[in-house]
Design an enzyme around this catalytic site. Structure first.
Site, PDB file in Angstrom:
ATOM      1  CD  GLU A 118      -0.388  -7.962   1.154  1.00  8.45           C
ATOM      2  OE1 GLU A 118      -0.020  -7.628   0.001  1.00  8.45           O
ATOM      3  OE2 GLU A 118       0.424  -8.154   2.096  1.00  8.45           O
TER       4      GLU A 118
ATOM      5  CB  ILE B 251      12.984  -4.522   8.281  1.00  7.27           C
ATOM      6  CG1 ILE B 251      12.427  -5.255   9.516  1.00  7.27           C
ATOM      7  CG2 ILE B 251      14.459  -4.177   8.469  1.00  7.27           C
ATOM      8  CD1 ILE B 251      13.053  -6.601   9.783  1.00  7.27           C
TER       9      ILE B 251
ATOM     10  CG  HIS C 289      10.277  -1.649   0.859  1.00  6.15           C
ATOM     11  ND1 HIS C 289      11.588  -1.536   1.241  1.00  6.15           N
ATOM     12  CD2 HIS C 289       9.685  -2.495   1.732  1.00  6.15           C
ATOM     13  CE1 HIS C 289      11.790  -2.298   2.312  1.00  6.15           C
ATOM     14  NE2 HIS C 289      10.662  -2.898   2.625  1.00  6.15           N
TER      15      HIS C 289
END
Length: 158
Positions: A67, A91, A97
């Site tokens: 965001e 991390i 991801h």
């Protein structure tokens, strides 16, 4: 930048212009706040050290690093904001991801900077593990927030 080769707190200070009247928006990801709060403090300390007025520094929080882009855009849209500093941590985990988030944030922040013709600095720590993130949040490699603030100041002096 390879932090094993250069500390994040080491930056070229020569040529910085007067920032006493400049206004800075800082967007901080709440995810990993134990790290992002330290990064943000480093950014604010750097701005103050170089002459920014405390009342000209505006901190906003977003849920996570993904965001940061929209948060940066909300700030950059404001005519009175001269530069935006983005602080976050991603991390690496068991999935990919981190690749998707890092890529999206890097591209998104670049686009915001170009769209509004304002410095938008990249204070995103992208690491393989928590220890590496802590090393870049005031640990042995310095503070990425310091580097991000210094980049914003430098770009305002350009």
């Amino acid at each position: 930048m390879a932090t094993s080769l250069k500390n994040l707190n080491d930056y070229k200070k020569e040529g910085f212009g007067d920032i006493s009247e400049k206004k800075f928006g800082i967007v901080v990801a709440d995810w990993h706040s134990e790290i992002t709060d330290v990064l943000c403090a480093g950014a604010i300390d750097t701005l103050l050290k170089h002459g920014a007025q405390k009342e000209h520094i505006f901190r906003n929080t977003v849920p996570g690093s993904f965001e940061l882009t929209l948060g940066a855009q909300f700030l950059a849209m404001q005519e009175e904001i001269d530069a935006v500093i983005c602080i976050g941590v991603v991390i690496k985990g068991d999935t990919k991801h981190d690749d998707y988030i890092n890529h999206a944030v890097a591209n998104g922040l670049t686009n915001v900077s170009l769209k509004f013709n304002k410095p938008v600095s990249f204070g995103l720590v992208t690491t393989n593990n928590l220890e590496q993130a802590l090393d870049r949040a005031g640990g042995k490699h310095g503070n990425k927030g310091v580097e991000a603030a210094a980049a914003a100041i430098h770009m305002l002096s350009f």
